[in-house]
Scaffold this active site. Structure first.
Site, PDB file in Angstrom:
ATOM      1  N   LEU A 223       0.831  -1.208   0.000  1.00  0.00           N
ATOM      2  CA  LEU A 223       0.000   0.000   0.000  1.00  0.00           C
ATOM      3  C   LEU A 223       0.862   1.254   0.000  1.00  0.00           C
ATOM      4  CD1 LEU A 223      -2.584  -1.099   2.745  1.00  0.00           C
ATOM      5  CD2 LEU A 223      -2.885  -1.122   0.244  1.00  0.00           C
ATOM      6  N   SER A 224       0.221   2.366  -0.344  1.00  0.00           N
ATOM      7  CA  SER A 224       0.901   3.654  -0.236  1.00  0.00           C
ATOM      8  C   SER A 224       1.263   3.875   1.233  1.00  0.00           C
ATOM      9  CB  SER A 224      -0.049   4.751  -0.727  1.00  0.00           C
ATOM     10  OG  SER A 224       0.488   6.011  -0.464  1.00  0.00           O
ATOM     11  N   GLY A 225       2.497   4.243   1.493  1.00  0.00           N
ATOM     12  CA  GLY A 225       2.934   4.482   2.878  1.00  0.00           C
ATOM     13  C   GLY A 225       3.372   3.223   3.604  1.00  0.00           C
ATOM     14  N   SER A 226       3.412   2.096   2.894  1.00  0.00           N
ATOM     15  CA  SER A 226       3.788   0.849   3.581  1.00  0.00           C
ATOM     16  C   SER A 226       5.304   0.739   3.754  1.00  0.00           C
ATOM     17  CB  SER A 226       3.266  -0.367   2.802  1.00  0.00           C
ATOM     18  OG  SER A 226       3.822  -0.388   1.498  1.00  0.00           O
ATOM     19  N   GLY A 227       6.072   1.647   3.147  1.00  0.00           N
ATOM     20  CA  GLY A 227       7.524   1.656   3.355  1.00  0.00           C
ATOM     21  C   GLY A 227       8.333   1.207   2.155  1.00  0.00           C
ATOM     22  N   LYS A 228       7.699   1.021   1.025  1.00  0.00           N
ATOM     23  CA  LYS A 228       8.407   0.511  -0.164  1.00  0.00           C
ATOM     24  C   LYS A 228       9.598   1.397  -0.533  1.00  0.00           C
ATOM     25  CE  LYS A 228       4.765   0.862  -2.895  1.00  0.00           C
ATOM     26  NZ  LYS A 228       3.796   1.482  -1.983  1.00  0.00           N
ATOM     27  N   SER A 229       9.329   2.671  -0.717  1.00  0.00           N
ATOM     28  CA  SER A 229      10.388   3.571  -1.194  1.00  0.00           C
ATOM     29  C   SER A 229      11.485   3.716  -0.158  1.00  0.00           C
ATOM     30  CB  SER A 229       9.831   4.956  -1.515  1.00  0.00           C
ATOM     31  OG  SER A 229       8.816   4.828  -2.443  1.00  0.00           O
TER      32      SER A 229
ATOM     33  N   SER B  50       1.492  -1.648  -7.309  1.00  0.00           N
ATOM     34  CA  SER B  50       1.185  -2.841  -8.114  1.00  0.00           C
ATOM     35  C   SER B  50       0.156  -3.731  -7.415  1.00  0.00           C
ATOM     36  CB  SER B  50       2.464  -3.626  -8.437  1.00  0.00           C
ATOM     37  OG  SER B  50       3.300  -3.796  -7.331  1.00  0.00           O
TER      38      SER B  50
HETATM   39  N1  LIG Z   1      -5.911   6.589  -6.332  1.00  0.00           N
HETATM   40  C1  LIG Z   1      -4.675   6.321  -5.929  1.00  0.00           C
HETATM   41  N2  LIG Z   1      -4.358   5.076  -5.497  1.00  0.00           N
HETATM   42  C2  LIG Z   1      -3.099   4.818  -5.120  1.00  0.00           C
HETATM   43  N3  LIG Z   1      -2.100   5.713  -5.112  1.00  0.00           N
HETATM   44  C3  LIG Z   1      -2.381   6.968  -5.539  1.00  0.00           C
HETATM   45  C4  LIG Z   1      -3.656   7.308  -5.973  1.00  0.00           C
HETATM   46  N4  LIG Z   1      -3.638   8.603  -6.342  1.00  0.00           N
HETATM   47  C5  LIG Z   1      -2.370   9.048  -6.154  1.00  0.00           C
HETATM   48  N5  LIG Z   1      -1.614   8.054  -5.682  1.00  0.00           N
HETATM   49  C6  LIG Z   1      -0.161   8.181  -5.422  1.00  0.00           C
HETATM   50  O1  LIG Z   1       0.496   7.477  -6.438  1.00  0.00           O
HETATM   51  C7  LIG Z   1       1.462   6.593  -5.923  1.00  0.00           C
HETATM   52  C8  LIG Z   1       1.244   5.179  -6.416  1.00  0.00           C
HETATM   53  O2  LIG Z   1       1.627   5.070  -7.724  1.00  0.00           O
HETATM   54  P1  LIG Z   1       1.944   3.661  -8.294  1.00  0.00           P
HETATM   55  O3  LIG Z   1       2.423   3.904  -9.681  1.00  0.00           O
HETATM   56  O4  LIG Z   1       2.855   2.948  -7.404  1.00  0.00           O
HETATM   57  O5  LIG Z   1       0.510   2.939  -8.298  1.00  0.00           O
HETATM   58  S1  LIG Z   1       0.076   1.628  -9.104  1.00  0.00           S
HETATM   59  O6  LIG Z   1       1.089   0.632  -8.862  1.00  0.00           O
HETATM   60  O7  LIG Z   1      -0.010   1.986 -10.526  1.00  0.00           O
HETATM   61  O8  LIG Z   1      -1.232   1.239  -8.557  1.00  0.00           O
HETATM   62  C9  LIG Z   1       1.284   6.565  -4.436  1.00  0.00           C
HETATM   63  O9  LIG Z   1       2.544   6.907  -3.955  1.00  0.00           O
HETATM   64  P2  LIG Z   1       3.287   6.046  -2.839  1.00  0.00           P
HETATM   65  O10 LIG Z   1       2.739   6.585  -1.600  1.00  0.00           O
HETATM   66  O11 LIG Z   1       4.722   6.392  -3.029  1.00  0.00           O
HETATM   67  O12 LIG Z   1       3.006   4.606  -3.037  1.00  0.00           O
HETATM   68  C10 LIG Z   1       0.243   7.555  -4.114  1.00  0.00           C
HETATM   69  O13 LIG Z   1       0.757   8.587  -3.319  1.00  0.00           O
HETATM   70  N1  LIG Z   2      10.458   0.287   9.116  1.00  0.00           N
HETATM   71  C1  LIG Z   2      10.107   1.214   8.229  1.00  0.00           C
HETATM   72  N2  LIG Z   2      10.309   1.000   6.929  1.00  0.00           N
HETATM   73  C2  LIG Z   2       9.943   1.920   6.009  1.00  0.00           C
HETATM   74  N3  LIG Z   2       9.357   3.071   6.302  1.00  0.00           N
HETATM   75  C3  LIG Z   2       9.125   3.349   7.601  1.00  0.00           C
HETATM   76  C4  LIG Z   2       9.480   2.422   8.600  1.00  0.00           C
HETATM   77  N4  LIG Z   2       9.125   2.928   9.783  1.00  0.00           N
HETATM   78  C5  LIG Z   2       8.575   4.128   9.493  1.00  0.00           C
HETATM   79  N5  LIG Z   2       8.567   4.391   8.205  1.00  0.00           N
HETATM   80  C6  LIG Z   2       8.061   5.617   7.561  1.00  0.00           C
HETATM   81  O1  LIG Z   2       6.913   5.246   6.770  1.00  0.00           O
HETATM   82  C7  LIG Z   2       6.859   6.044   5.617  1.00  0.00           C
HETATM   83  C8  LIG Z   2       6.839   5.133   4.434  1.00  0.00           C
HETATM   84  O2  LIG Z   2       6.715   5.899   3.262  1.00  0.00           O
HETATM   85  P1  LIG Z   2       7.237   5.396   1.855  1.00  0.00           P
HETATM   86  O3  LIG Z   2       8.537   4.737   2.030  1.00  0.00           O
HETATM   87  O4  LIG Z   2       7.140   6.561   0.917  1.00  0.00           O
HETATM   88  O5  LIG Z   2       6.141   4.313   1.520  1.00  0.00           O
HETATM   89  P2  LIG Z   2       5.629   3.854   0.102  1.00  0.00           P
HETATM   90  O6  LIG Z   2       6.780   3.999  -0.854  1.00  0.00           O
HETATM   91  O7  LIG Z   2       5.243   2.428   0.315  1.00  0.00           O
HETATM   92  O8  LIG Z   2       4.479   4.719  -0.253  1.00  0.00           O
HETATM   93  C9  LIG Z   2       8.090   6.947   5.630  1.00  0.00           C
HETATM   94  O9  LIG Z   2       7.734   8.201   6.145  1.00  0.00           O
HETATM   95  C10 LIG Z   2       9.018   6.236   6.579  1.00  0.00           C
HETATM   96  O10 LIG Z   2       9.885   7.119   7.253  1.00  0.00           O
END
Ligand SMILES: Nc1ncnc2c1ncn2[C@@H]1O[C@H](COP(=O)(O)OS(=O)(=O)O)[C@@H](OP(=O)(O)O)[C@H]1O
Ligand SMILES: Nc1ncnc2c1ncn2[C@@H]1O[C@H](COP(=O)(O)OP(=O)(O)O)[C@@H](O)[C@H]1O
Length: 566
Positions: free
Chosen positions: A392-398, A465
Site C-alpha cells: 500500500l501507499s505508505g507501507s515503506g516501499k520507497s 502494483s
Molecule cells: N488513487 C490512488 N491510489 C493509489 N495511489 C495513488 C492514488 N492517487 C495518487 N496516488 C499516489 O500514487 C502513488 C502510487 O503510484 P503507483 O504507480 O505505485 O501505483 S500503481 O502501482 O499503478 O497502482 C502513491 O505513492 P506512494 O505513496 O509512493 O506509493 C500515491 O501517493
Molecule cells: N520500518 C520502516 N520502513 C519503512 N518506512 C518506515 C518504517 N518505519 C517508518 N517508516 C516511515 O513510513 C513512511 C513510508 O513511506 P514510503 O517509504 O514513501 O512508503 P511507500 O513507498 O510504500 O508509499 C516513511 O515516512 C518512513 O519514514
C-alpha cells in the site's frame, strides 16, 4: 565429394534483373511475414540444403510425406516443409504472395498454385508420434493456422545474417571449399550442443575412421528452449577452430535449420542435408532421443534402413571417457580393466561448474571454450535481478528500497530505482489510477526492469502494483531473476503515516460520497501469497527490513558472502 540428393543442387535465388523486376511489382501483392521456422526453411530451400525440394510442399507431397515419409514421386523425404497461411482475398490460388521476414525484408515470391488444409491430426500422429503424449513441437503444430500454401517459389534474397558471416556457407560454397581443401570424404556432425573434449575426440575418430575431413554443422535455426543460445555455441566452435593444432582437418559451417525435434525422422533429414552440403558420411549417436518417451535407438534403426537410399554412410559415434592416469581419452568400451576413468555429467557441468562460476577443468574442455561458457553463464551473483516492492501507499516501499540501494552497493551490486511516484512523472505520465491504467503502468515498469535484468543489471521497483496477475507478468519479464518484497504494513499504520496526505483526502472523498479509488481505502489490493520476502514495517525498523532482504539475496546466491564480491 557426394552429389546432391536427387542429383541436382537446387538454387531458387533469381538473378538481379529478375529480382529488380519482382521488387517493383511487390506493391501489387499480399505479403506474409514468415516466422522463425519459415525463414529457416526458406533459406534451406533457396540454397539447396533441402534438395530436391523446389519449394514448400504441395498437397500430394505433403500427404505422402506425413504418412509414408516419401514425396508423391516416391523419393524418400522425412518431414513436411510447409508454409502456413490464412486464406484471404490476396492469399489465394492464382495470386502471388510476397514473403518477408519480421523486419519487413522482402525475401521471396510464391506464385500460389494451391492452398490446402493442414492435416494436423495426421501430422501429430505420424510425424511427431504424439498419440498420447504432448508434442515436443506443439508450437509447430499450433503455429499452423489450418492451411498451407504451395507453388513456384522465386527467392529475391536469402535471409540476411550479420553474425558469424565467415562461418556461413551455402551448400555450393561449401562444396567449393571442400574442393579447395582436396577433400572427397567428409563426415558431417550436426550439433546443437557445445563440444567438450570427449565429443571432439569422438568426431575426430570418426574422421580418422573414414580417412577424411570433419564438418561441424552447428544448428542455428530455431532450437529447443533451454538449448545454449547459438551465439555462445558458435563462439565455442570458433574457439575450437582457432585453438586446434589439427584445424586443417576441421571445417565449421552454420546450418540454418529449424529443428522439428522429432527423431527418428529428423535424423534422416540431417543425413539428406549432409549430402546436399557435399558430405559422404554422417556422425550418429548410438542413442538419441528428443523426448523422454522416445525410443533412443529408433533414429539409428531408421538411419540403418534408409542410408543407402539417401546415399550417405553412417558413422556410429564412440562415446569417449577420460583416463586421468594416462592423460588421454579412450572409447568407453575399450578402457583397460582397473584403469581409472573421469567424466563430468551435463547436470554437473550446469550445477557444479557454470552455476558456481567455476571453470571447467582443462582435461574436460579446452580453456578457451570453458571461458566462453563461464562468461555466457554467469553465476547468480553476476546475473541481472529485479527486486519488486509491492504494498500500500505508505507501507515503506520507497524508504526500504532506497536504503537497500546503498546496502547492495556494499556487495558490488549497483542498482537503479524505479519509484512509482517518479515513474508517473515521465514513463507513465498521464496515466490514471483506473485498473487498466495501473496495469499499463506496471507493465511498463516490468518491461524496463526485465530488459535491464536480462542484460545483467539490477533494478529496484517500488510501485503499489495492486494486481497479482500483472506482478506475475513482471516476474516473467525478468526471466525468473525476480525477488518480490511485500510490504505488508497494515492499512491503519500506512494511514496514520499519511506521508503525502492522500489517505485523508481519500477518506474525505469517500465521506463526501465521491470516492477517489485510493488503494486500501476504496480500491482493491491483492496481497501476494508467494513473495520471497514479507516485511511489516510497523514491526521492523528500516535497517532490519534491509537485513531481511539481504539475507534472502544471500540465500538465493544473488550476492556473495561479505568480503567475496563476485
Ligand atoms: N488513487 C490512488 N491510489 C493509489 N495511489 C495513488 C492514488 N492517487 C495518487 N496516488 C499516489 O500514487 C502513488 C502510487 O503510484 P503507483 O504507480 O505505485 O501505483 S500503481 O502501482 O499503478 O497502482 C502513491 O505513492 P506512494 O505513496 O509512493 O506509493 C500515491 O501517493
Ligand atoms: N520500518 C520502516 N520502513 C519503512 N518506512 C518506515 C518504517 N518505519 C517508518 N517508516 C516511515 O513510513 C513512511 C513510508 O513511506 P514510503 O517509504 O514513501 O512508503 P511507500 O513507498 O510504500 O508509499 C516513511 O515516512 C518512513 O519514514
Amino acid at each position: 565429394m557426394n552429389s546432391p540428393y536427387g542429383g541436382t543442387l537446387i538454387d531458387l535465388v533469381v538473378d538481379t534483373a529478375r529480382a529488380a523486376e519482382m521488387k517493383a511489382a511487390a506493391g501489387d501483392c499480399a505479403s506474409i511475414t514468415l516466422d522463425e521456422r519459415g525463414v529457416c526453411d526458406l533459406e534451406l530451400l533457396a540454397v539447396g540444403g533441402f534438395s530436391p525440394l523446389k519449394g514448400f510442399l504441395g498437397k500430394a507431397d505433403y500427404d505422402r510425406v506425413v504418412r509414408e515419409q516419401r514425396l508423391a514421386d516416391g523419393t524418400l523425404w522425412p518431414l513436411p516443409v510447409t508454409l502456413p497461411v490464412t486464406p484471404s482475398e490476396g492469399v489465394a490460388e492464382g495470386k502471388t504472395l510476397a514473403l518477408r521476414d519480421v523486419y519487413g525484408n522482402l525475401l521471396a515470391f510464391l506464385h500460389v498454385e494451391e492452398i490446402y488444409q493442414a492435416d494436423k491430426d495426421a501430422e501429430a500422429q505420424c510425424v511427431y508420434d504424439t498419440l498420447d503424449a504432448k508434442p515436443p513441437a506443439d508450437a509447430d503444430l499450433g503455429r499452423c493456422p489450418g492451411h498451407y500454401a504451395a507453388g513456384r517459389l522465386e527467392v529475391v534474397r536469402t535471409p540476411p545474417h550479420y553474425d558469424f558471416v565467415d562461418l556461413r556457407r551455402t551448400p555450393a560454397e561449401l562444396r567449393e571449399h571442400f574442393q579447395s581443401l582436396g577433400w572427397s570424404r567428409i563426415v558431417a556432425f550436426p550439433t546443437r550442443d557445445p563440444i567438450h573434449r570427449a565429443q571432439e575426440e569422438t568426431a575426430r575418430r570418426a574422421a580418422e575412421e573414414i580417412g577424411g575431413g570433419l564438418l561441424i554443422q552447428p544448428i542455428v535455426g530455431a532450437t529447443r528452449p533451454g538449448d545454449v543460445d547459438h551465439y555462445t555455441r558458435v563462439r565455442c566452435y570458433r574457439a575450437l577452430l582457432e585453438d586446434d593444432d589439427r584445424s586443417g582437418a576441421l571445417v565449421v559451417t552454420l546450418l540454418p535449420l529449424a529443428e522439428r525435434m522429432t527423431r527418428p525422422r529428423e535424423a534422416l533429414l540431417h543425413a539428406i542435408i549432409a549430402r546436399n552440403y557435399g558430405c559422404t558420411h554422417l556422425l550418429v549417436r548410438r542413442d538419441q532421443a528428443d523426448r523422454p518417451f522416445d525410443d533412443p535407438h529408433a533414429a539409428l534403426e531408421a538411419l540403418s534402413k534408409y542410408m543407402d537410399e539417401i546415399g550417405v554412410e553412417m558413422v556410429v559415434s564412440t562415446p569417449m571417457v577420460y583416463l586421468p592416469d594416462m592423460g588421454r581419452y579412450e572409447a568407453v568400451d575399450a578402457v583397460p580393466d582397473g584403469v581409472r576413468t573421469a567424466r563430468i555429467s551435463d547436470a554437473q557441468v550446469r550445477d557444479d561448474y557454470l552455476a558456481g562460476g567455476v571453470l571447467l577443468p582443462e582435461w574436460f574442455t579446452r580453456p578457451a571454450v570453458a571461458a566462453i561458457l563461464n562468461e555466457a553463464n554467469p553465476p547468480r551473483q553476476r546475473q541481472g535481478l529485479t527486486i519488486w516492492f509491492t504494498g500500500l501507499s505508505g507501507s515503506g516501499k520507497s524508504t526500504v528500497a532506497q536504503a537497500l540501494v546503498e546496502r547492495l552497493a556494499e556487495y558490488g551490486r549497483n542498482c537503479s530505482l524505479l519509484d512509482g511516484d517518479e515513474i508517473r512523472t515521465h514513463l507513465s505520465k498521464g496515466l490514471s489510477f483506473s485498473k487498466e491504467d495501473r496495469d499499463v503502468n506496471i507493465r511498463r515498469v516490468g518491461y524496463v526492469a526485465g530488459l535491464v535484468a536480462q542484460h545483467g543489471g539490477t533494478t529496484l521497483c517500488s510501485v503499489i502494483s495492486p494486481y497479482k496477475a500483472v506482478r506475475d507478468e513482471a516476474r516473467r519479464q525478468s526471466k525468473g531473476n525476480f525477488v518480490e518484497v511485500y510490504c505488508s504494513t497494515p492499512v491503519d499504520v500506512c494511514e496514520s503515516r499519511d506521508v503525502k496526505g492522500h489517505y485523508a483526502k481519500a477518506r474525505a472523498a469517500v465521506a463526501a460520497g465521491r470516492g477517489m479509488g485510493f488503494t486500501g481505502v476504496d480500491d482493491p489490493y491483492e496481497a501476494p501469497d508467494d513473495a520471497e520476502v514479507t516485511l511489516d514495517t510497523s514491526r521492523l525498523g528500516v535497517a532490519e527490513c534491509v537485513d531481511a532482504i539481504v539475507a534472502k539475496l544471500l540465500a538465493l546466491g544473488y550476492i556473495p558472502p561479505r568480503g567475496r564480491a563476485g
